[in-house]
Design a protein around this motif. Structure first.
Motif, PDB file in Angstrom:
ATOM      1  N   UNK A 221       0.014   3.146  79.529  1.00 43.54           N
ATOM      2  CA  UNK A 221       0.523   2.251  78.490  1.00 43.54           C
ATOM      3  C   UNK A 221      -0.591   1.565  77.724  1.00 43.54           C
ATOM      4  N   UNK A 222      -1.601   1.097  78.431  1.00 45.28           N
ATOM      5  CA  UNK A 222      -2.737   0.438  77.787  1.00 45.28           C
ATOM      6  C   UNK A 222      -3.491   1.428  76.904  1.00 45.28           C
ATOM      7  N   UNK A 223      -3.690   2.634  77.419  1.00 44.85           N
ATOM      8  CA  UNK A 223      -4.379   3.668  76.660  1.00 44.85           C
ATOM      9  C   UNK A 223      -3.635   4.006  75.369  1.00 44.85           C
ATOM     10  N   UNK A 224      -2.321   4.136  75.438  1.00 39.56           N
ATOM     11  CA  UNK A 224      -1.547   4.465  74.242  1.00 39.56           C
ATOM     12  C   UNK A 224      -1.675   3.389  73.177  1.00 39.56           C
ATOM     13  N   UNK A 225      -1.684   2.137  73.606  1.00 38.26           N
ATOM     14  CA  UNK A 225      -1.830   1.053  72.638  1.00 38.26           C
ATOM     15  C   UNK A 225      -3.205   1.088  71.980  1.00 38.26           C
ATOM     16  N   UNK A 226      -4.240   1.326  72.771  1.00 38.67           N
ATOM     17  CA  UNK A 226      -5.606   1.324  72.256  1.00 38.67           C
ATOM     18  C   UNK A 226      -5.871   2.549  71.372  1.00 38.67           C
ATOM     19  N   UNK A 227      -5.246   3.674  71.705  1.00 44.47           N
ATOM     20  CA  UNK A 227      -5.564   4.903  70.998  1.00 44.47           C
ATOM     21  C   UNK A 227      -4.965   4.936  69.591  1.00 44.47           C
ATOM     22  N   UNK A 228      -3.985   4.089  69.303  1.00 49.16           N
ATOM     23  CA  UNK A 228      -3.378   4.084  67.963  1.00 49.16           C
ATOM     24  C   UNK A 228      -4.430   3.820  66.878  1.00 49.16           C
ATOM     25  N   UNK A 229      -5.141   2.693  66.916  1.00 49.35           N
ATOM     26  CA  UNK A 229      -6.149   2.477  65.867  1.00 49.35           C
ATOM     27  C   UNK A 229      -7.305   3.474  65.965  1.00 49.35           C
ATOM     28  N   UNK A 230      -7.632   3.891  67.187  1.00 47.20           N
ATOM     29  CA  UNK A 230      -8.693   4.874  67.364  1.00 47.20           C
ATOM     30  C   UNK A 230      -8.325   6.174  66.664  1.00 47.20           C
ATOM     31  N   UNK A 231      -7.110   6.636  66.882  1.00 48.61           N
ATOM     32  CA  UNK A 231      -6.644   7.874  66.257  1.00 48.61           C
ATOM     33  C   UNK A 231      -6.574   7.726  64.742  1.00 48.61           C
ATOM     34  N   UNK A 232      -6.169   6.564  64.263  1.00 46.12           N
ATOM     35  CA  UNK A 232      -6.079   6.350  62.819  1.00 46.12           C
ATOM     36  C   UNK A 232      -7.457   6.448  62.157  1.00 46.12           C
ATOM     37  N   UNK A 233      -8.452   5.839  62.777  1.00 48.83           N
ATOM     38  CA  UNK A 233      -9.808   5.887  62.224  1.00 48.83           C
ATOM     39  C   UNK A 233     -10.338   7.319  62.263  1.00 48.83           C
ATOM     40  N   UNK A 234     -10.159   7.992  63.406  1.00 53.55           N
ATOM     41  CA  UNK A 234     -10.616   9.376  63.519  1.00 53.55           C
ATOM     42  C   UNK A 234      -9.903  10.299  62.544  1.00 53.55           C
ATOM     43  N   UNK A 235      -8.585  10.120  62.409  1.00 57.06           N
ATOM     44  CA  UNK A 235      -7.812  10.957  61.487  1.00 57.06           C
ATOM     45  C   UNK A 235      -8.251  10.726  60.044  1.00 57.06           C
ATOM     46  N   UNK A 236      -8.499   9.480  59.685  1.00 52.27           N
ATOM     47  CA  UNK A 236      -8.947   9.184  58.320  1.00 52.27           C
ATOM     48  C   UNK A 236     -10.286   9.854  58.032  1.00 52.27           C
ATOM     49  N   UNK A 237     -11.193   9.805  58.983  1.00 59.92           N
ATOM     50  CA  UNK A 237     -12.499  10.443  58.799  1.00 59.92           C
ATOM     51  C   UNK A 237     -12.350  11.959  58.690  1.00 59.92           C
ATOM     52  N   UNK A 238     -11.535  12.554  59.569  1.00 66.10           N
ATOM     53  CA  UNK A 238     -11.302  13.996  59.495  1.00 66.10           C
ATOM     54  C   UNK A 238     -10.618  14.376  58.186  1.00 66.10           C
ATOM     55  N   UNK A 239      -9.693  13.559  57.719  1.00 75.75           N
ATOM     56  CA  UNK A 239      -9.023  13.813  56.437  1.00 75.75           C
ATOM     57  C   UNK A 239     -10.040  13.825  55.300  1.00 75.75           C
ATOM     58  N   UNK A 240     -10.952  12.841  55.319  1.00 69.72           N
ATOM     59  CA  UNK A 240     -11.973  12.773  54.263  1.00 69.72           C
ATOM     60  C   UNK A 240     -12.903  13.989  54.296  1.00 69.72           C
ATOM     61  N   UNK A 241     -12.984  14.666  55.435  1.00 64.68           N
ATOM     62  CA  UNK A 241     -13.819  15.862  55.570  1.00 64.68           C
ATOM     63  C   UNK A 241     -13.017  17.146  55.339  1.00 64.68           C
ATOM     64  N   UNK A 242     -11.725  16.996  55.013  1.00 65.86           N
ATOM     65  CA  UNK A 242     -10.882  18.167  54.771  1.00 65.86           C
ATOM     66  C   UNK A 242     -10.402  18.855  56.037  1.00 65.86           C
ATOM     67  N   UNK A 243     -10.378  18.136  57.156  1.00 63.29           N
ATOM     68  CA  UNK A 243     -10.026  18.728  58.448  1.00 63.29           C
ATOM     69  C   UNK A 243      -8.603  18.412  58.902  1.00 63.29           C
ATOM     70  N   UNK A 244      -7.705  18.120  57.984  1.00 61.66           N
ATOM     71  CA  UNK A 244      -6.315  17.858  58.358  1.00 61.66           C
ATOM     72  C   UNK A 244      -5.436  18.879  57.649  1.00 61.66           C
ATOM     73  N   UNK A 245      -4.615  19.576  58.404  1.00 60.76           N
ATOM     74  CA  UNK A 245      -3.662  20.530  57.847  1.00 60.76           C
ATOM     75  C   UNK A 245      -2.309  19.826  57.819  1.00 60.76           C
ATOM     76  N   UNK A 246      -1.947  19.286  56.660  1.00 64.13           N
ATOM     77  CA  UNK A 246      -0.804  18.389  56.525  1.00 64.13           C
ATOM     78  C   UNK A 246       0.528  19.030  56.879  1.00 64.13           C
ATOM     79  N   UNK A 247       0.753  20.275  56.490  1.00 60.36           N
ATOM     80  CA  UNK A 247       2.042  20.915  56.796  1.00 60.36           C
ATOM     81  C   UNK A 247       2.254  21.015  58.299  1.00 60.36           C
ATOM     82  N   UNK A 248       1.210  21.388  59.011  1.00 57.88           N
ATOM     83  CA  UNK A 248       1.309  21.477  60.466  1.00 57.88           C
ATOM     84  C   UNK A 248       1.527  20.087  61.065  1.00 57.88           C
TER      85      UNK A 248
END
Length: 121
Positions: free
Chosen positions: A48-75
């Protein structure tokens, strides 16, 4: 000392999250179980603690990957709805499983994933 360990766990899980798309379950849960007990009582509280902490972590990582073109939106959009359902169902299952059984299932899952990554392309 607990806060120092928590900071190290946060850094390592953040790096793992950004590099591999993992961090909460693979890094944070085991580390909290062994290095932060107490205050972490059992695997359920670590998850439970990990899930709460990973939300902002995942958001920051996803934003960086998106800026690098590493997100496949349809999938991502196809995965999203049932991933939400699965997350809810998985959290519900923890109310039905004893912590020791959950810990064994988690360990087995980590072993299977590790073997798959090492042995197969």
């Amino acid at each position: 000392m607990q806060y120092a360990w928590a900071a190290v766990i946060g850094l390592v899980s953040g790096i793992a999250s950004g590099m591999f798309g993992v961090g909460g379950g693979i890094v944070m849960v085991p580390a909290m179980m062994y290095l932060l007990s107490p205050p972490i009582r059992d695997i359920k509280q670590a998850v439970g603690t990990s899930l709460l902490v990973i939300i902002p972590t995942a958001m920051v990582g996803a934003a960086k990957h998106w800026s690098q073109g590493n997100v496949e939106w349809r999938t991502a959009l196809a995965l999203f709805p049932l991933a939400l359902v699965g997350g809810y169902f998985g959290a519900w299952l923890t109310t039905r499983l004893p912590a020791e059984d959950l810990k064994r299932l988690f360990g087995g899952f980590l072993i299977l994933v590790g073997l798959r990554l090492i042995l197969f392309r």
